[in-house]
Design a protein around this motif. Structure first.
Motif, mmCIF file in Angstrom:
data_model
loop_
_atom_site.group_PDB
_atom_site.id
_atom_site.type_symbol
_atom_site.label_atom_id
_atom_site.label_comp_id
_atom_site.label_asym_id
_atom_site.label_seq_id
_atom_site.Cartn_x
_atom_site.Cartn_y
_atom_site.Cartn_z
ATOM 1 N N THR A 167 0.834 -1.209 0.000
ATOM 2 C CA THR A 167 0.000 0.000 0.000
ATOM 3 C C THR A 167 0.864 1.252 0.000
ATOM 4 N N ASP A 168 1.962 1.222 0.748
ATOM 5 C CA ASP A 168 2.858 2.387 0.812
ATOM 6 C C ASP A 168 3.404 2.742 -0.567
ATOM 7 N N ASP A 169 3.816 1.745 -1.339
ATOM 8 C CA ASP A 169 4.368 2.028 -2.663
ATOM 9 C C ASP A 169 3.285 2.477 -3.640
ATOM 10 N N GLU A 170 2.077 1.990 -3.461
ATOM 11 C CA GLU A 170 0.967 2.446 -4.297
ATOM 12 C C GLU A 170 0.661 3.916 -4.003
ATOM 13 N N ALA B 83 2.790 6.041 -2.769
ATOM 14 C CA ALA B 83 3.953 6.792 -3.268
ATOM 15 C C ALA B 83 3.836 7.025 -4.764
ATOM 16 N N THR B 84 3.341 6.035 -5.491
ATOM 17 C CA THR B 84 3.182 6.172 -6.944
ATOM 18 C C THR B 84 2.136 7.219 -7.280
ATOM 19 N N GLN B 85 1.048 7.241 -6.536
ATOM 20 C CA GLN B 85 0.021 8.260 -6.764
ATOM 21 C C GLN B 85 0.569 9.656 -6.481
ATOM 22 N N ARG B 86 1.416 9.760 -5.479
ATOM 23 C CA ARG B 86 2.035 11.053 -5.172
ATOM 24 C C ARG B 86 2.979 11.473 -6.294
ATOM 25 N N ALA B 87 3.759 10.527 -6.798
ATOM 26 C CA ALA B 87 4.665 10.835 -7.904
ATOM 27 C C ALA B 87 3.881 11.283 -9.133
ATOM 28 N N VAL C 260 8.476 3.221 -8.286
ATOM 29 C CA VAL C 260 8.333 4.241 -7.247
ATOM 30 C C VAL C 260 8.203 3.555 -5.889
ATOM 31 N N THR C 261 8.911 4.093 -4.903
ATOM 32 C CA THR C 261 8.811 3.547 -3.551
ATOM 33 C C THR C 261 8.829 4.662 -2.518
ATOM 34 N N SER C 262 8.236 4.382 -1.388
ATOM 35 C CA SER C 262 8.276 5.333 -0.276
ATOM 36 C C SER C 262 9.499 5.099 0.612
ATOM 37 N N GLN C 263 10.167 3.964 0.423
ATOM 38 C CA GLN C 263 11.311 3.602 1.261
ATOM 39 C C GLN C 263 12.595 4.230 0.724
ATOM 40 N N PRO C 264 13.432 4.769 1.605
ATOM 41 C CA PRO C 264 14.715 5.334 1.148
ATOM 42 C C PRO C 264 15.490 4.304 0.323
ATOM 43 N N ALA C 265 15.920 4.719 -0.873
ATOM 44 C CA ALA C 265 16.597 3.818 -1.797
ATOM 45 C C ALA C 265 17.478 4.641 -2.715
ATOM 46 N N PRO C 266 18.446 4.011 -3.357
ATOM 47 C CA PRO C 266 19.313 4.734 -4.298
ATOM 48 C C PRO C 266 18.514 5.193 -5.514
ATOM 49 N N SER C 267 17.993 6.395 -5.446
ATOM 50 C CA SER C 267 17.166 6.932 -6.521
ATOM 51 C C SER C 267 18.032 7.445 -7.659
ATOM 52 N N ILE C 268 17.422 7.530 -8.837
ATOM 53 C CA ILE C 268 18.134 8.068 -9.996
ATOM 54 C C ILE C 268 18.371 9.562 -9.837
ATOM 55 N N VAL D 25 9.274 10.988 -2.693
ATOM 56 C CA VAL D 25 9.329 9.548 -2.957
ATOM 57 C C VAL D 25 10.605 9.264 -3.748
ATOM 58 N N TYR D 26 10.869 8.000 -3.961
ATOM 59 C CA TYR D 26 12.107 7.599 -4.621
ATOM 60 C C TYR D 26 11.792 6.919 -5.949
ATOM 61 N N LEU D 27 12.504 7.349 -7.002
ATOM 62 C CA LEU D 27 12.326 6.773 -8.333
ATOM 63 C C LEU D 27 13.489 5.838 -8.618
#
Length: 420
Positions: A182-185, A187-191, A248-256, A270-272
């Motif tokens: 649900t968190d990533d969904e 996050a995607t809507q926010r993006a 897209v994710t809400s979790q801290p990750a190595p984004s582009i 959010v993180y792409l």
């Protein structure tokens, strides 16, 4: 173009080439150049699709009042468009006002990587001026108002006689949740709200997304009631520029995109994540990403008319004409567009970027998108068809189907094609 069988050709009119000082006297040589180009296209049955603004603001307007950061740009841009409609409108029926307005606002006024190179100190590169937390939204707001002004001018003064259409274009990333959480969904809507709805929602519904208003507060400009009505419904079509898709994710990750202390991507929150092997000079084909964008616009914006104004694959610029990955990329994306149309999308056109190798804003001449190789060290700029040009010609004349693998045979026969 004629040998390829092109039905339409998209190009930009340089504001500076037509009005060197941004306003006032027309440059007769610039005017003649565009008149001859448009007539030559029409004489060969190729429809011109014209973009009015593609990063090239007359320097005098930048120096005088700061260009897109000042509402004075609305009047000057409308006057420039008036000249274009008056001089070329009998022959041009498809007009795009601002090229990829979303990424233009972000890259030029937040990241500092496109003209005029504004950003906060030590944000991404060392800019000499700018404020990444406010300027992208101010510039974007003025682009929407300028577009609405130009659209209104066309409807009042030219549409009745010229019968053309005026649209607005955005850079549209494909966006998909990294996991089924649900968190990533969310996050995607926010993006999507920040990267797509930011400018589409005002164009269709008259105001910015609620999540942007809550997040940005006073940093996001406000439309007056009159402005909201002017912007709403001001685009006859939506121009889509699409190349790449992200998870897209809400979790801290190595984004582009780098994690910065302020700016658009920090506001988005959010993180792409790249899909597969990715760099800004090379990316994999993710055709379902474009199909997803078209489906989202159909469902969220009352199925507007859409033109895909750019789609293509960069490769190292060299004399290798066997650009099989580009053929596979274009073939896959045309198939995705076909799927979207079958599912009801009102997509009316598709343009490959680009017909010939050219100077790329972010890569110079090191990488290119062209279906024709251009030898830039040759004074005659000799052009040679790559495999992609041969495939696209076959596709346009009906001898190759998007679902076929006929390009393998083309690859074998490529040596038989002469250079232009």
């Amino acid at each position: 173009m004629v040998e390829m069988g092109l039905q339409s050709f998209r190009f930009s009119i340089s504001w500076s080439r037509l009005l060197p000082n941004g306003r006032g006297p027309i440059n007769p040589k610039g005017l003649l150049f565009y008149k001859k180009l448009i007539k030559e296209l029409q004489n060969h049955g190729i429809e011109p699709h014209v973009t009015l603004y593609h990063y090239d603001l007359p320097q005098s307007l930048e120096d005088e009042y700061g260009g897109w950061l000042n509402r004075k740009i609305i009047e000057d841009f409308t006057a420039f468009a008036d000249v274009c409609f008056r001089e070329f409108g009998e022959d041009v029926k498809l007009w795009t006002t601002v090229n990829e307005a979303t990424i233009f606002a972000i890259a030029s006024y937040g990241e500092g990587i496109a003209p005029p190179g504004h950003c906060s100190p030590n944000i991404f590169i060392n800019c000499s001026t700018g404020n990444s937390s406010t300027e992208p939204y101010i510039a974007g707001h003025n682009m929407l108002l300028a577009h609405a002004s130009v659209s209104n001018l066309y409807k009042l003064k030219y549409k009745g006689k010229q019968r053309g259409s005026v649209g607005f274009s955005i850079f549209a990333f494909g966006l998909s949740p990294n996991t089924n959480s649900t968190d990533d969904e969310i996050a995607t809507q926010r993006a999507k709200a920040f990267l797509l709805d930011w400018m589409l929602k005002p164009l269709v519904f008259g105001d910015y997304p609620d999540v942007m208003k809550r997040t940005l507060g006073s940093r996001l400009p406000v439309f007056s009631e009159e402005e909201s009505e002017q912007v709403k419904g001001s685009s006859d079509f939506i121009g889509i520029i699409h190349y790449i898709t992200f998870y897209v994710t809400s979790q801290p990750a190595p984004s582009i995109f780098p994690n910065m202390k302020e700016g658009f991507f920090t506001d988005m929150g959010v993180y792409l994540l790249p899909i597969g092997n990715f760099s800004f000079s090379e990316w994999e084909a993710i055709p379902w990403g474009l199909e997803g964008v078209l489906e989202y616009l159909k469902q969220s914006y009352n199925n507007p008319p859409i033109y895909i104004l750019e789609n293509g694959k960069p490769m190292k610029h060299d004399s290798m004409l066997q650009d099989t990955p580009r053929v596979e990329y274009i073939q896959a994306y045309i198939g995705a567009v076909l799927n979207a149309i079958k599912n009801g999308s009102d997509t009316r056109g598709y343009f490959v970027w680009s017909m010939i190798d050219l100077y790329e804003l972010m890569a110079g001449y090191t990488t290119s998108f062209g279906m024709y190789y251009v030898n830039f060290s040759d004074p005659g700029r000799k052009r040679s068809p790559k495999l992609s040009a041969s495939w696209y010609t076959g596709f346009l004349n009906g001898t190759i189907d998007v679902a076929s693998q006929d390009y393998i045979q083309l690859q074998r026969n490529l040596s038989g094609y002469s250079s232009l």
